[in-house]
Design a protein around this motif. Structure first.
Motif, PDB file in Angstrom:
ATOM      1  N   SER A   1      14.495   6.891  21.269  1.00 27.58           N
ATOM      2  CA  SER A   1      13.913   7.209  20.043  1.00 27.58           C
ATOM      3  C   SER A   1      13.068   5.261  19.831  1.00 27.58           C
ATOM      4  N   ALA A   2      12.150   5.963  18.761  1.00 27.29           N
ATOM      5  CA  ALA A   2      11.289   4.844  18.776  1.00 27.29           C
ATOM      6  C   ALA A   2      11.479   4.664  17.155  1.00 27.29           C
ATOM      7  N   ALA A   3      11.301   3.127  16.061  1.00 25.03           N
ATOM      8  CA  ALA A   3      10.884   2.431  15.031  1.00 25.03           C
ATOM      9  C   ALA A   3       9.679   1.728  14.824  1.00 25.03           C
ATOM     10  N   VAL A   4       8.783   1.753  14.351  1.00 24.61           N
ATOM     11  CA  VAL A   4       8.498   0.607  14.064  1.00 24.61           C
ATOM     12  C   VAL A   4       8.076   0.170  12.640  1.00 24.61           C
ATOM     13  N   ALA A   5       8.026  -1.015  12.297  1.00 28.06           N
ATOM     14  CA  ALA A   5       8.361  -1.658  11.008  1.00 28.06           C
ATOM     15  C   ALA A   5       7.180  -2.768  11.306  1.00 28.06           C
ATOM     16  N   ASN A   6       6.320  -2.889  10.036  1.00 28.66           N
ATOM     17  CA  ASN A   6       5.437  -4.064   9.887  1.00 28.66           C
ATOM     18  C   ASN A   6       5.751  -4.742   8.510  1.00 28.66           C
ATOM     19  N   ALA A   7       5.567  -6.342   9.564  1.00 25.39           N
ATOM     20  CA  ALA A   7       5.528  -7.248   9.250  1.00 25.39           C
ATOM     21  C   ALA A   7       4.846  -7.927   8.659  1.00 25.39           C
ATOM     22  N   ASP A   8       5.569  -8.977   7.747  1.00 23.75           N
ATOM     23  CA  ASP A   8       3.829 -10.052   7.854  1.00 23.75           C
ATOM     24  C   ASP A   8       4.889 -11.558   8.043  1.00 23.75           C
ATOM     25  N   THR A   9       3.448 -12.235   8.507  1.00 19.67           N
ATOM     26  CA  THR A   9       3.902 -14.430   8.971  1.00 19.67           C
ATOM     27  C   THR A   9       3.949 -14.525   7.796  1.00 19.67           C
ATOM     28  N   VAL A  10       4.664 -15.615   6.747  1.00 20.92           N
ATOM     29  CA  VAL A  10       4.195 -15.990   5.524  1.00 20.92           C
ATOM     30  C   VAL A  10       4.045 -17.505   5.497  1.00 20.92           C
ATOM     31  N   THR A  11       3.333 -17.935   5.626  1.00 22.83           N
ATOM     32  CA  THR A  11       3.978 -19.816   5.774  1.00 22.83           C
ATOM     33  C   THR A  11       3.768 -20.325   4.464  1.00 22.83           C
ATOM     34  N   VAL A  12       4.846 -20.386   4.551  1.00 22.93           N
ATOM     35  CA  VAL A  12       5.524 -21.259   2.403  1.00 22.93           C
ATOM     36  C   VAL A  12       4.142 -22.325   1.872  1.00 22.93           C
ATOM     37  N   LYS A  13       4.128 -21.964   1.133  1.00 27.12           N
ATOM     38  CA  LYS A  13       3.347 -22.906   0.523  1.00 27.12           C
ATOM     39  C   LYS A  13       4.015 -23.752  -0.922  1.00 27.12           C
ATOM     40  N   SER A  14       3.488 -24.781  -1.055  1.00 23.50           N
ATOM     41  CA  SER A  14       4.566 -25.846  -2.242  1.00 23.50           C
ATOM     42  C   SER A  14       3.993 -24.902  -3.330  1.00 23.50           C
ATOM     43  N   GLY A  15       5.252 -25.022  -4.191  1.00 21.95           N
ATOM     44  CA  GLY A  15       5.395 -23.346  -5.154  1.00 21.95           C
ATOM     45  C   GLY A  15       6.127 -22.406  -5.019  1.00 21.95           C
ATOM     46  N   ASP A  16       5.488 -22.019  -3.425  1.00 16.06           N
ATOM     47  CA  ASP A  16       6.369 -20.422  -3.058  1.00 16.06           C
ATOM     48  C   ASP A  16       8.243 -20.811  -3.506  1.00 16.06           C
ATOM     49  N   THR A  17       8.679 -19.436  -3.556  1.00 17.72           N
ATOM     50  CA  THR A  17      10.485 -19.551  -3.686  1.00 17.72           C
ATOM     51  C   THR A  17      10.037 -18.300  -3.637  1.00 17.72           C
ATOM     52  N   VAL A  18      11.338 -17.956  -2.992  1.00 20.46           N
ATOM     53  CA  VAL A  18      11.402 -16.501  -2.394  1.00 20.46           C
ATOM     54  C   VAL A  18      11.609 -15.443  -3.051  1.00 20.46           C
ATOM     55  N   SER A  19      12.222 -15.402  -4.601  1.00 21.08           N
ATOM     56  CA  SER A  19      11.634 -14.904  -5.924  1.00 21.08           C
ATOM     57  C   SER A  19      10.468 -14.616  -5.446  1.00 21.08           C
ATOM     58  N   LYS A  20       9.380 -15.166  -5.733  1.00 17.75           N
ATOM     59  CA  LYS A  20       8.160 -15.315  -5.846  1.00 17.75           C
ATOM     60  C   LYS A  20       7.683 -14.439  -4.296  1.00 17.75           C
ATOM     61  N   LEU A  21       7.811 -14.855  -3.779  1.00 17.20           N
ATOM     62  CA  LEU A  21       7.309 -13.946  -2.231  1.00 17.20           C
ATOM     63  C   LEU A  21       8.264 -12.666  -2.687  1.00 17.20           C
ATOM     64  N   ALA A  22       8.674 -12.325  -3.083  1.00 18.94           N
ATOM     65  CA  ALA A  22       9.516 -10.939  -2.930  1.00 18.94           C
ATOM     66  C   ALA A  22       8.845 -10.404  -3.580  1.00 18.94           C
ATOM     67  N   LYS A  23       8.086 -10.878  -5.154  1.00 19.78           N
ATOM     68  CA  LYS A  23       7.304  -9.906  -6.127  1.00 19.78           C
ATOM     69  C   LYS A  23       5.903  -9.574  -5.090  1.00 19.78           C
ATOM     70  N   ASP A  24       5.406 -10.896  -4.582  1.00 22.93           N
ATOM     71  CA  ASP A  24       3.867 -10.785  -3.953  1.00 22.93           C
ATOM     72  C   ASP A  24       4.178 -10.445  -2.851  1.00 22.93           C
ATOM     73  N   TYR A  25       4.811  -9.876  -2.022  1.00 24.48           N
ATOM     74  CA  TYR A  25       5.107  -8.551  -1.101  1.00 24.48           C
ATOM     75  C   TYR A  25       5.909  -7.476  -1.694  1.00 24.48           C
ATOM     76  N   ASN A  26       6.279  -6.908  -2.673  1.00 26.48           N
ATOM     77  CA  ASN A  26       7.089  -5.956  -3.169  1.00 26.48           C
ATOM     78  C   ASN A  26       7.831  -5.598  -2.431  1.00 26.48           C
ATOM     79  N   THR A  27       8.921  -7.091  -2.169  1.00 22.12           N
ATOM     80  CA  THR A  27      10.029  -6.678  -1.341  1.00 22.12           C
ATOM     81  C   THR A  27      11.619  -7.366  -2.289  1.00 22.12           C
TER      82      THR A  27
END
Length: 189
Positions: free
Chosen positions: A19-45
């Motif tokens: 079996s094989a599975a491929v998952a795409n992920a972005d590595t994001v560096t947290v900036k001032s003003g970022d929240t997990v909620s904002k990142l979820a919205k920005d990255y459609n997750t």
């Protein structure tokens, strides 16, 4: 930065990939003003997807410079987040009453007229935004409802935070229940 992680298992004796599975992920560096909620919205997750992927113990606590893996939300993440929202509507979380010691106008008196299901929705949002903490800060976002400092006008007192949050939600969403629905759909309000 796009990363592709390939997970493969081989059949022990045949050497053929089972079996094989491929998952795409972005590595994001947290900036001032970022929240997990904002990142979820920005990255459609979803918030849950970010929390689970990065094994965060507290979704309300990320740090500038921290690197987070952000991938697409799975249906299980979406279902879990929706279930948590429905569960939280039934039982309002207890919020912390910690307060910051600066920028409080002690002459502020305000009593919210929100009650019942609206109060439960308000408490639900406060729990997700700051853990219910009036002293919480994340870049320009301040307090229990993580409102922009400009909305609070320099007065970070609990009374002003409650007043401004009620005004903001009434003008933008019409009700705390509608704001909660928006949060569930978008990961922010």
């Amino acid at each position: 930065m796009k990363k592709t992680a390939v997970i493969a298992s081989a059949a022990a004796l045949t050497g053929v990939f089972a079996s094989a599975a491929v998952a795409n992920a972005d590595t994001v560096t947290v900036k001032s003003g970022d929240t997990v909620s904002k990142l979820a919205k920005d990255y459609n997750t979803t918030v849950d997807a970010i929390v689970n992927t990065n094994k965060l113990s507290n979704a309300n606590l990320i740090f500038v410079g921290q690197k987070l893996e952000i991938g697409e939300a799975t249906q299980a993440d979406n279902n879990q987040q929706a279930a948590q929202g429905q569960q939280s509507q039934q039982v309002a979380p207890t919020a912390s009453s910690q307060q910051a010691t600066t920028n409080y106008n002690t002459n502020s008196n305000y009593t919210s007229s929100v009650s019942g299901n609206e109060q439960a929705a308000k408490e639900w949002i406060a729990a997700r935004e700051s853990g219910g903490n009036y002293g919480a800060r994340n870049g320009q976002y301040i307090g229990r409802y993580q409102l922009s400092a400009s909305y609070l006008g320099g007065d970070y007192s609990p009374a002003n935070q409650e007043r401004v949050a009620d005004q903001y939600v009434a003008s933008r969403y019409g009700s705390w229940s509608a704001a909660q629905s928006h949060w569930l759909s978008n990961g922010w309000y």
